[in-house]
Design a protein around this motif. Structure first.
Motif, PDB file in Angstrom:
ATOM      1  N   GLY A  34      -2.426  -8.555 -10.208  1.00 13.25           N
ATOM      2  CA  GLY A  34      -1.188  -9.196  -9.748  1.00 13.25           C
ATOM      3  C   GLY A  34      -0.884  -8.863  -8.309  1.00 13.25           C
ATOM      4  N   ILE A  35      -1.106  -7.601  -7.929  1.00 11.03           N
ATOM      5  CA  ILE A  35      -0.883  -7.195  -6.536  1.00 11.03           C
ATOM      6  C   ILE A  35      -1.848  -7.932  -5.610  1.00 11.03           C
ATOM      7  N   LEU A  72      -3.196  -2.714 -18.937  1.00 12.78           N
ATOM      8  CA  LEU A  72      -2.094  -3.029 -18.019  1.00 12.78           C
ATOM      9  C   LEU A  72      -2.413  -2.691 -16.567  1.00 12.78           C
ATOM     10  N   VAL A  73      -3.111  -1.582 -16.351  1.00 15.44           N
ATOM     11  CA  VAL A  73      -3.402  -1.191 -14.968  1.00 15.44           C
ATOM     12  C   VAL A  73      -4.227  -2.262 -14.243  1.00 15.44           C
ATOM     13  N   PRO A  74      -5.330  -2.777 -14.811  1.00 18.69           N
ATOM     14  CA  PRO A  74      -6.056  -3.863 -14.134  1.00 18.69           C
ATOM     15  C   PRO A  74      -5.204  -5.114 -13.938  1.00 18.69           C
ATOM     16  N   SER A 110      -0.759 -11.478  -5.151  1.00 18.49           N
ATOM     17  CA  SER A 110       0.441 -11.601  -4.320  1.00 18.49           C
ATOM     18  C   SER A 110       0.100 -11.554  -2.839  1.00 18.49           C
ATOM     19  N   ILE A 111      -1.001 -10.876  -2.503  1.00 17.99           N
ATOM     20  CA  ILE A 111      -1.450 -10.808  -1.108  1.00 17.99           C
ATOM     21  C   ILE A 111      -2.393 -11.960  -0.790  1.00 17.99           C
ATOM     22  N   ALA A 112      -3.166 -12.381  -1.793  1.00 20.74           N
ATOM     23  CA  ALA A 112      -4.171 -13.417  -1.561  1.00 20.74           C
ATOM     24  C   ALA A 112      -3.556 -14.747  -1.151  1.00 20.74           C
ATOM     25  N   ALA A 118       0.827  -1.208   0.000  1.00 23.24           N
ATOM     26  CA  ALA A 118       0.000   0.000   0.000  1.00 23.24           C
ATOM     27  C   ALA A 118       0.861   1.258   0.000  1.00 23.24           C
ATOM     28  N   THR A 119       1.987   1.224   0.735  1.00 22.82           N
ATOM     29  CA  THR A 119       2.881   2.381   0.786  1.00 22.82           C
ATOM     30  C   THR A 119       3.520   2.635  -0.578  1.00 22.82           C
ATOM     31  N   ILE A 120       3.971   1.566  -1.237  1.00 21.48           N
ATOM     32  CA  ILE A 120       4.576   1.716  -2.570  1.00 21.48           C
ATOM     33  C   ILE A 120       3.558   2.292  -3.557  1.00 21.48           C
TER      34      ILE A 120
END
Length: 374
Positions: free
Chosen positions: A104-105, A97-99, A108-110, A55-57
């Motif tokens: 992907g993010i 690309l944005v979606p 990576s958390i899921a 979230a910070t990035i």
């Protein structure tokens, strides 16, 4: 010193003072979760740090992009909004690309998130089972295998004290390196027993049992708080867990059983207790268990909790007073104390309520009266 320099000096002094205050405040402020002391809370902490980092990035990237865009393409430089952005190659690929990046993010958390949630809901054979009952505004703990039960309430409201709103009269004592099962429920409204370093939080729901678990790997004292808004004194339901070695825990259990046996013998004795003895003991029990609602002076909270000072309950028939303390009052926050206090404790409590705050009924309730009323 000229006037402009004096003004500059004053501004610098003010800024320096604010800086010192900020440094002092930040030194005291704990911005993160406490250090985990169990495998499960360590997983939760790692997941928390992962999501915070991501979230910070994202926040930094977005702020930078927005800042650069505002600066470079501002109206004062003659830029105008691109009316064909969606039809351009950059616009088309941007919407693709944005979606993909966001998905992907999320994935990576899921992965670690699903693993952690599965572990939270893993129920295996436990070495110790602790039932935690939330009430307005106290915790009742039952060690089901050891036949130990006690009530834990706040005992530090001194604003100048280091343990302000954090210390309790009876902390939870738990052994290290054993699997501990927590059974969560409540007697009135929703509560939530949460000690971040020790165990995950889960709602305590009246009439329902929720379950969590932990294995504490490090001895120490850990603090928590009710994490569900439960009423006007929600902030006054702290939790203190003392993690000790298995040998110390066994010794504590033996001491608790001896103490309980002595209390039961004392309560069942045929002794006639004096008014002074009952009043002293009753005041202590009232301040521990009743003052949060009815207030130390017996005045209650208007519109929320009734006053006992001059009330028809505390000055009326003793039998009715006994009934409401032992069995509670359905539909209200008045809990049944018959299962939480022994005969002597209830006798002392009722004697105190009937003679404190100028009630002065002169009634002296004995343990035998309580036994007969149960």
């Amino acid at each position: 010193m000229t006037m402009p320099n004096l003004a500059l000096w004053r501004w610098r002094s003010a800024i320096a003072g604010l800086g010192m205050m900020a440094t002092t405040a930040s030194a005291e402020l704990k911005m993160n979760l406490p250090e985990p002391v169990s495998p499960l809370t360590a997983e939760i902490f790692d997941l928390h740090m992962l999501t915070t980092t991501v979230a910070t990035i994202i926040m930094v990237v977005v702020i930078v992009l927005v800042g650069v865009t505002i600066f470079r393409f501002r109206k004062s430089k003659g830029y105008e909004a691109d009316q064909d952005f969606n039809d351009s190659r950059f616009g088309t690929w941007g919407w693709i690309l944005v979606p993909v990046v966001v998905l992907g993010i999320d994935l990576s958390i899921a992965g670690p998130g699903t693993k952690t949630l599965n572990n939270v809901e893993t129920f295996e054979e436990a070495d110790l089972t602790l039932k935690v009952i939330g009430s307005q505004w106290k915790w009742t703990y039952e060690y089901l295998d050891q036949d130990i039960r006690f009530v834990s309430t706040l005992n530090n409201e001194d604003l100048s004290s280091e343990g302000y709103l954090r210390e309790v009269d009876n902390p939870v004592v738990l052994p290290t390196h054993q699997r501990i099962r927590f059974l969560h429920t409540a007697s009135d409204v929703l509560h939530n027993w949460w000690v971040p370093a020790v165990a995950p939080k889960k709602d305590s729901i009246p009439g329902y049992i929720n379950e969590t678990w932990t294995i504490i790997e490090k001895e120490g004292t850990y603090y928590g708080q009710c994490a569900e808004l439960c009423g006007t004194r929600h902030a006054y339901m702290p939790i203190v867990v003392k993690a000790v070695s298995e040998q110390e825990f066994a010794q504590w259990v033996a001491e608790q059983k001896q103490q309980k046996a002595a209390q039961m013998a004392e309560a069942s004795a045929d002794k006639q207790w004096s008014m002074a003895e009952l009043m002293a003991r009753g005041e202590s029990i009232y301040n521990q268990s009743c003052a949060a609602c009815h207030q130390a002076a017996g005045t209650g909270l208007p519109g929320v909790f009734p006053a006992l000072k001059g009330s028809t309950v505390a000055t009326g028939p003793v039998a009715e007073h006994l009934n409401i303390v032992i069995n509670g009052k359905p539909g209200t926050a008045m809990a049944a104390w018959g299962g939480q206090l022994n005969d002597l404790e209830i006798a002392a409590l009722i004697t105190y309520e009937r003679n404190a705050w100028d009630n002065n009924t002169g009634d002296r309730v004995q343990p035998a009266d309580v036994k007969a009323a149960r």
